[in-house]
Design a protein around this motif. Structure first.
Motif, mmCIF file in Angstrom:
data_model
loop_
_atom_site.group_PDB
_atom_site.id
_atom_site.type_symbol
_atom_site.label_atom_id
_atom_site.label_comp_id
_atom_site.label_asym_id
_atom_site.label_seq_id
_atom_site.Cartn_x
_atom_site.Cartn_y
_atom_site.Cartn_z
ATOM 1 N N PRO A 299 -8.815 -10.234 6.419
ATOM 2 C CA PRO A 299 -9.421 -9.579 7.580
ATOM 3 C C PRO A 299 -10.854 -9.111 7.361
ATOM 4 O O PRO A 299 -11.484 -8.626 8.302
ATOM 5 N N ILE B 81 -14.567 -9.469 7.379
ATOM 6 C CA ILE B 81 -15.522 -10.424 7.941
ATOM 7 C C ILE B 81 -16.389 -10.979 6.810
ATOM 8 O O ILE B 81 -16.891 -10.237 5.980
ATOM 9 N N ASP C 162 -13.782 -15.358 5.186
ATOM 10 C CA ASP C 162 -12.961 -16.287 5.952
ATOM 11 C C ASP C 162 -12.155 -17.260 5.109
ATOM 12 O O ASP C 162 -11.120 -17.743 5.531
ATOM 13 N N ASP D 92 -10.227 -7.524 14.085
ATOM 14 C CA ASP D 92 -11.578 -7.402 14.655
ATOM 15 C C ASP D 92 -12.484 -8.550 14.228
ATOM 16 O O ASP D 92 -13.613 -8.670 14.698
ATOM 17 N N TYR D 93 -11.987 -9.411 13.330
ATOM 18 C CA TYR D 93 -12.780 -10.524 12.813
ATOM 19 C C TYR D 93 -12.569 -11.798 13.624
ATOM 20 O O TYR D 93 -13.244 -12.796 13.431
ATOM 21 N N GLU D 94 -11.587 -11.800 14.553
ATOM 22 C CA GLU D 94 -11.246 -13.040 15.253
ATOM 23 C C GLU D 94 -12.368 -13.494 16.175
ATOM 24 O O GLU D 94 -12.776 -14.640 16.157
ATOM 25 N N GLU E 81 -22.639 -9.651 17.103
ATOM 26 C CA GLU E 81 -23.396 -8.587 16.459
ATOM 27 C C GLU E 81 -24.625 -8.273 17.302
ATOM 28 O O GLU E 81 -25.317 -9.175 17.767
ATOM 29 N N ILE F 170 -21.228 -4.495 15.015
ATOM 30 C CA ILE F 170 -20.266 -5.547 15.367
ATOM 31 C C ILE F 170 -19.437 -5.086 16.568
ATOM 32 O O ILE F 170 -18.934 -3.964 16.585
ATOM 33 N N HIS G 259 -16.113 -6.309 18.676
ATOM 34 C CA HIS G 259 -15.026 -7.295 18.676
ATOM 35 C C HIS G 259 -14.312 -7.334 20.023
ATOM 36 O O HIS G 259 -14.614 -6.556 20.927
ATOM 37 N N ARG H 110 -8.232 -2.750 10.458
ATOM 38 C CA ARG H 110 -9.021 -3.974 10.444
ATOM 39 C C ARG H 110 -8.188 -5.118 11.073
ATOM 40 O O ARG H 110 -8.707 -5.985 11.753
ATOM 41 N N LYS I 16 -9.311 -0.320 7.047
ATOM 42 C CA LYS I 16 -10.705 -0.537 6.635
ATOM 43 C C LYS I 16 -10.951 -0.091 5.202
ATOM 44 O O LYS I 16 -11.893 -0.523 4.555
#
Ligand code: FAD
Ligand code: MG
Length: 362
Positions: free
Chosen positions: A236, A238, A241, A260-262, A266, A271, A273, A289, A333
């Motif tokens: 998760p 960022i 990946d 939140d990375y899907e 920015e 960031i 999401h 996260r 986080k």
């Protein structure tokens, strides 16, 4: 053993970079196991629902028969998109949205019942999960072309149009009672689609397989040696990946993650999401996260992963008690992981930076 990859019909309009899609594709294949004599492994991946959808089956059926099965699977995804998409101008859902404040629209039974389920989650989560959040989703446009931070004024207006209690469901018809309201089932319909694909495969006599609709993973049966499927959970963090954060083992279960990375963009070093709070209209912000859910049905797991992500750890730990049979892994986080709900036989952290703070699984 034969391993075929059919990768066709790539639409010209791709929302994610080819690089990222190819990565997801490889990740999906990463945990594949070789199969025993007699059975062959077949794999097809294609774009649908705005993401890469990958289906892997193990069978002793012939190649032609398998091709027909894959044909059915991917036509089904296209059919579902025509009903549930909030991004195409001509879906059934869009027709409901276009008639907000005007009139009630008769809808297919499956849209009606998925909306009932979505409203159930909205009630259970006090709007943390909100199928009427479309007006705010559209304002941000995260994951689509030209996302932007809305003005306070526009956000305020949109927040007035997201009351799920104004979704009227009656006798197979849907009425959004206020003009400007918009349904968005992006937080549950991918899961429902995975359930539909599983039903099709079971109906075709497939006893072993893995469906992966952009991270909504559904497993069928056990591996041929009788052992469970191993499902990797994407890291998760960022920028990380390429690695898996953890894996778990399941059979006949679905594994769904919201993070939140899907989808994010920015702006000025911040960031933003795609999972939004109905209260603020901004991306949900707490110590989470990502949340991974293991459950029997993918629609529920999808709704729960989105719900828990918005609710945060403490409220989610309370709510999960009313969903027996559901397991959850909360990735925080601070790199800690909390496990809750039904006990998983195997959950293994792969990233050295992550650690299990609490294992509350029973
Ligand atoms: P999840 O956590 O499962 O869901 C997040 C999504 O749910 C958001 O993207 C938003 O749509 C919605 N949402 C945000 N906040 C909330 C909330 N508080 N409560 C409830 N829902 C919320 N993507 C494309 O780029 N192009 C397409 O053409 C496209 N078509 C699609 C068609 C269908 C039928 C579906 C199901 C999805 C489609 N998508 C498309 C993807 C979609 O827009 C979402 O990005 C995706 O479903 C998010 O899945 P997730 O697992 O990342 O996040
Ligand atoms: Mg979801």
């Amino acid at each position: 053993m034969k391993f075929i990859i059919l990768f066709d019909n790539i639409p010209l309009v791709m929302k994610k970079s080819v690089y990222k899609l190819f990565f997801i594709f490889l990740t999906a294949a990463f945990f594949s196991q070789s199969c025993a004599e007699g059975e062959k492994e077949y794999h097809k991946a294609d774009f649908a629902l705005g993401t890469v959808c990958s289906v892997k089956i193990y069978t002793n059926k012939g190649g032609r028969e398998v091709e027909k099965i894959f044909g059915k699977v991917f036509s089904e995804l296209n059919r579902l998109e025509e009903i549930f998409s909030a991004n195409s101008g001509h879906s059934v859902l869009q027709n409901v949205n276009d008639n907000a404040g005007k009139k009630s629209v008769e809808v297919p039974a499956e849209l009606y019942s998925l909306l009932e389920r979505a409203v159930y989650f909205a009630q259970k989560t006090d709007s943390a999960f909100n199928p009427a959040i479309g007006a705010v989703v559209k304002l941000w446009n995260i994951g689509m072309e030209n996302p932007s931070v809305p003005t306070e004024e526009n956000l305020k207006k949109a927040l007035k149009k997201i009351d799920y209690k104004k979704i009227e469901l009656k006798n197979g018809s849907v009425f959004l009672t206020e003009e400007g309201m918009q349904l968005d089932l992006g937080g549950i319909a991918k899961g429902y689609a995975a359930d539909c694909i599983k039903t099709i495969l079971l109906g075709e006599g497939i006893e072993r397989g893995i469906i992966d609709l952009g991270g909504n993973v559904c497993t069928i049966g056990l591996k041929q040696d009788g052992s469970p499927w191993r499902v990797g959970i994407r890291n998760p963090v960022i920028g990380n990946d390429r690695s898996s954060a953890a894996y778990l083992e399941v059979s006949d279960k679905t594994v769904v993650t919201s993070g939140d990375y899907e989808r994010f963009f920015e702006k000025d070093g911040k960031i933003y999401h795609h999972i939004l709070s109905s209260k603020t209209g901004y991306p949900a912000e707490n110590d989470l996260r990502a949340v991974t859910i293991v459950a029997d049905t993918s629609a529920d797991a999808d709704a729960l992963s989105t719900s828990f992500f918005v609710l945060g750890l403490e409220k989610s730990l309370q709510l999960i008690k009313s969903f027996p049979g559901v397991s959850a892994a909360f990735f925080m986080k601070d790199n800690s992981v909390t496990l809750a709900g039904k006990k998983l036989e195997v959950f293994k952290i792969l990233d050295d930076k992550l650690f299990i703070r609490d294992n509350l699984m029973q």
